[in-house]
Design a protein around this motif. Structure first.
Motif, PDB file in Angstrom:
ATOM      1  N   PRO A  31       4.692 -12.230  -1.206  1.00 47.21           N
ATOM      2  CA  PRO A  31       4.941 -11.155  -0.175  1.00 47.21           C
ATOM      3  C   PRO A  31       4.347  -9.976  -0.536  1.00 47.21           C
ATOM      4  CG  PRO A  31       6.826 -11.744  -1.198  1.00 47.21           C
ATOM      5  CD  PRO A  31       5.699 -12.603  -1.712  1.00 47.21           C
ATOM      6  N   LEU A  32       4.121  -9.026   0.497  1.00 48.06           N
ATOM      7  CA  LEU A  32       3.920  -7.637   0.316  1.00 48.06           C
ATOM      8  C   LEU A  32       5.287  -6.673   0.495  1.00 48.06           C
ATOM      9  CD1 LEU A  32       0.728  -6.789   2.552  1.00 48.06           C
ATOM     10  CD2 LEU A  32       0.676  -7.127  -0.020  1.00 48.06           C
ATOM     11  N   SER A  33       5.241  -5.778  -0.409  1.00 48.84           N
ATOM     12  CA  SER A  33       6.345  -4.923  -0.486  1.00 48.84           C
ATOM     13  C   SER A  33       6.445  -4.077   0.787  1.00 48.84           C
ATOM     14  CB  SER A  33       6.309  -3.984  -1.674  1.00 48.84           C
ATOM     15  OG  SER A  33       7.415  -3.034  -1.477  1.00 48.84           O
ATOM     16  N   ALA A  34       7.624  -3.736   1.346  1.00 50.46           N
ATOM     17  CA  ALA A  34       7.686  -3.122   2.585  1.00 50.46           C
ATOM     18  C   ALA A  34       7.571  -1.620   2.124  1.00 50.46           C
ATOM     19  CB  ALA A  34       9.153  -3.121   3.202  1.00 50.46           C
ATOM     20  N   TYR A  35       7.600  -1.479   0.868  1.00 48.87           N
ATOM     21  CA  TYR A  35       7.346   0.034   0.468  1.00 48.87           C
ATOM     22  C   TYR A  35       5.706   0.358  -0.028  1.00 48.87           C
ATOM     23  CZ  TYR A  35      12.410  -0.666  -0.153  1.00 48.87           C
ATOM     24  OH  TYR A  35      13.687  -1.216   0.073  1.00 48.87           O
ATOM     25  N   LEU A  36       4.992  -0.639   0.116  1.00 50.51           N
ATOM     26  CA  LEU A  36       3.641  -0.282  -0.103  1.00 50.51           C
ATOM     27  C   LEU A  36       3.007   0.719   0.638  1.00 50.51           C
ATOM     28  CD1 LEU A  36       1.195  -1.416  -1.961  1.00 50.51           C
ATOM     29  CD2 LEU A  36       0.706  -3.058   0.307  1.00 50.51           C
ATOM     30  N   GLY A  37       2.571   1.673   0.122  1.00 46.40           N
ATOM     31  CA  GLY A  37       1.968   3.168   0.764  1.00 46.40           C
ATOM     32  C   GLY A  37       2.774   4.245   0.618  1.00 46.40           C
ATOM     33  N   PHE A  38       3.881   4.129   0.198  1.00 42.45           N
ATOM     34  CA  PHE A  38       5.045   5.132  -0.177  1.00 42.45           C
ATOM     35  C   PHE A  38       4.608   5.960  -1.111  1.00 42.45           C
ATOM     36  CE2 PHE A  38       8.714   6.908  -1.888  1.00 42.45           C
ATOM     37  CZ  PHE A  38       9.228   7.920  -1.076  1.00 42.45           C
ATOM     38  N   THR A  39       4.660   7.333  -0.902  1.00 45.15           N
ATOM     39  CA  THR A  39       4.313   8.374  -2.007  1.00 45.15           C
ATOM     40  C   THR A  39       5.228   9.157  -1.966  1.00 45.15           C
ATOM     41  OG1 THR A  39       2.137   7.548  -2.323  1.00 45.15           O
ATOM     42  CG2 THR A  39       2.565   9.554  -3.233  1.00 45.15           C
ATOM     43  N   ALA A  40       6.009   9.605  -2.860  1.00 50.71           N
ATOM     44  CA  ALA A  40       7.109  10.587  -2.712  1.00 50.71           C
ATOM     45  C   ALA A  40       6.318  12.059  -3.273  1.00 50.71           C
ATOM     46  CB  ALA A  40       8.107  10.426  -3.899  1.00 50.71           C
ATOM     47  N   ASP A  41       6.940  12.971  -2.358  1.00 47.16           N
ATOM     48  CA  ASP A  41       6.628  14.328  -2.466  1.00 47.16           C
ATOM     49  C   ASP A  41       7.593  14.885  -3.750  1.00 47.16           C
ATOM     50  OD1 ASP A  41       6.059  17.189  -2.802  1.00 47.16           O
ATOM     51  OD2 ASP A  41       6.518  17.453  -0.656  1.00 47.16           O
ATOM     52  N   LYS A  94      15.875   9.841  -0.006  1.00 47.26           N
ATOM     53  CA  LYS A  94      15.868  10.497   1.406  1.00 47.26           C
ATOM     54  C   LYS A  94      14.465  10.204   1.900  1.00 47.26           C
ATOM     55  CE  LYS A  94      15.117  14.784   1.473  1.00 47.26           C
ATOM     56  NZ  LYS A  94      15.195  16.197   1.237  1.00 47.26           N
ATOM     57  N   GLN A  95      13.241  10.300   0.990  1.00 47.17           N
ATOM     58  CA  GLN A  95      11.909  10.285   1.598  1.00 47.17           C
ATOM     59  C   GLN A  95      11.744   8.826   1.971  1.00 47.17           C
ATOM     60  OE1 GLN A  95       9.197  12.354  -0.990  1.00 47.17           O
ATOM     61  NE2 GLN A  95      10.664  13.982  -1.626  1.00 47.17           N
ATOM     62  N   LEU A  96      12.175   7.986   1.008  1.00 49.81           N
ATOM     63  CA  LEU A  96      11.800   6.725   1.410  1.00 49.81           C
ATOM     64  C   LEU A  96      12.315   6.241   2.660  1.00 49.81           C
ATOM     65  CD1 LEU A  96      10.363   4.051   0.498  1.00 49.81           C
ATOM     66  CD2 LEU A  96      12.761   3.524  -0.595  1.00 49.81           C
ATOM     67  N   ASP A  97      13.477   6.556   2.810  1.00 53.00           N
ATOM     68  CA  ASP A  97      14.485   6.203   4.109  1.00 53.00           C
ATOM     69  C   ASP A  97      13.627   7.045   5.339  1.00 53.00           C
ATOM     70  OD1 ASP A  97      16.217   4.839   2.737  1.00 53.00           O
ATOM     71  OD2 ASP A  97      17.552   6.621   2.835  1.00 53.00           O
ATOM     72  N   ALA A  98      13.093   7.866   5.165  1.00 50.91           N
ATOM     73  CA  ALA A  98      12.460   8.581   6.147  1.00 50.91           C
ATOM     74  C   ALA A  98      11.123   8.006   6.445  1.00 50.91           C
ATOM     75  CB  ALA A  98      12.122  10.248   6.111  1.00 50.91           C
ATOM     76  N   TRP A  99      10.372   7.641   5.496  1.00 52.22           N
ATOM     77  CA  TRP A  99       8.993   6.895   5.416  1.00 52.22           C
ATOM     78  C   TRP A  99       8.891   5.624   6.165  1.00 52.22           C
ATOM     79  CZ3 TRP A  99       6.788   2.450   3.318  1.00 52.22           C
ATOM     80  CH2 TRP A  99       5.581   2.348   3.479  1.00 52.22           C
TER      81      TRP A  99
END
Length: 104
Positions: A31-41, A94-99
């Motif tokens: 399975p692909l992670s639901a977080y694939l593509g997330f990058t934090a600032d 916070k950033q992950l939730d918004a993403w």
């Protein structure tokens, strides 16, 4: 595996004859992670990241080699807390939730 590409190495003794096929199938069905593509600032937490990196550098040899006594781990965790680890975790969350919300 010791080699970067398990599909081109000679099988180890005891490996099943179809280990490559099984591995390829497992890779295709992973399975692909639901977080694939997330990058934090990290702009807002630069100082905390620097402080945490210093704490990690201070304790890493003892902890990574298993030479640290239990109280050293307690000291390590206390220094991580006082250096702002929770602020980093909170900012990332916070950033992950918004993403996630914006990528539904």
């Amino acid at each position: 595996y010791m080699a970067g590409n398990q599909f081109i190495v000679i099988p180890w003794a005891g490996s099943e004859a179809d280990f490559r096929e099984k591995s390829l199938e497992a890779t295709k069905n992973a399975p692909l992670s639901a977080y694939l593509g997330f990058t934090a600032d990290t702009t807002a937490i630069t100082n905390e990241i620097s402080a945490i990196n210093n704490v990690v550098a201070e304790f890493s040899k003892q902890i990574n080699t298993g030479l640290a006594e239990p109280e050293v781990l307690d000291e390590y965790n206390a220094k991580l807390e006082s250096s702002g680890i929770q602020k980093i975790i909170d900012e990332y969350q916070k950033q992950l939730d918004a993403w996630i919300e914006s990528n539904k």
